[in-house]
Design a protein around this motif. Sequence first.
Motif, short mmCIF file in Angstrom:
data_model
loop_
_atom_site.label_atom_id
_atom_site.label_comp_id
_atom_site.label_asym_id
_atom_site.label_seq_id
_atom_site.Cartn_x
_atom_site.Cartn_y
_atom_site.Cartn_z
N GLY A 24 0.82 -1.21 0.00
CA GLY A 24 0.00 0.00 0.00
C GLY A 24 0.85 1.26 0.00
N ASP A 25 1.91 1.27 0.81
CA ASP A 25 2.80 2.44 0.85
C ASP A 25 3.53 2.61 -0.48
N ALA A 26 3.93 1.49 -1.08
CA ALA A 26 4.63 1.56 -2.37
C ALA A 26 3.71 2.13 -3.44
N ARG A 27 2.46 1.67 -3.47
CA ARG A 27 1.50 2.18 -4.46
C ARG A 27 1.22 3.66 -4.25
N LEU A 31 1.98 6.61 -6.92
CA LEU A 31 0.89 7.48 -7.36
C LEU A 31 1.24 8.94 -7.08
N ALA A 32 1.78 9.20 -5.89
CA ALA A 32 2.17 10.58 -5.55
C ALA A 32 3.25 11.08 -6.50
N ASP A 129 -1.33 12.48 5.19
CA ASP A 129 -2.19 13.11 4.20
C ASP A 129 -1.59 12.94 2.79
N PHE A 130 -2.41 12.50 1.84
CA PHE A 130 -1.92 12.23 0.49
C PHE A 130 -1.45 13.51 -0.21
N GLN A 131 -2.11 14.63 0.00
CA GLN A 131 -1.67 15.89 -0.62
C GLN A 131 -0.30 16.31 -0.09
N GLU A 132 -0.06 16.07 1.19
CA GLU A 132 1.27 16.35 1.75
C GLU A 132 2.31 15.44 1.13
N LEU A 133 1.94 14.19 0.87
CA LEU A 133 2.86 13.25 0.23
C LEU A 133 3.21 13.72 -1.18
N ILE A 134 2.23 14.18 -1.93
CA ILE A 134 2.48 14.70 -3.27
C ILE A 134 3.44 15.89 -3.21
#
Length: 154
Positions: A24-27, A31-32, A129-134
């Motif tokens: 999950g972390d790799a995906r 994606l990010a 947070d996914f936006q922070e990851l991006i």
Amino acid sequence: MSEEEAMVDSQRSNRMLMVEDEAGDARLLQLAMRQSGFSADIDHVWDGYEALDYLRRVGQQRQRAPRPDLIVLDLKMPRLSGLDFLALIKQDDDLRAIPVVAFSSSLLETDVRSAYELGAAGYLIKPADFQELISMVRILGEYWFKLVRLPHND
């Protein structure tokens, strides 16, 4: 920029090796990277032993594995931890120049200190947070693949 520098820069592969055991972390990280505009070829391996085989070109499928410009490394992995992997490659004359950025959910000061003492070029905390990851990935890509001068890989 001189003509020679421009030629070397244009030959740069912008290749990253992601060492992450959690699917999950790799995906999410991949994606990010795509959503951030990260422009690098990304290879993924599941643990430290697989990463060593990749880097040392062990096994028939890895004989032509390209040398990464950057390794993004999870620390908490089974079989061979990220810290143990980091210690091994930083003792290897052929691999020690590859920058390694720890990418971990651990906030423990001992993990941060150990990563830097073993030769990590940076330590990033996995954001929730996914936006922070991006945003983090965009900055990571800009720094390592646009700003920093890396040694030429064979």
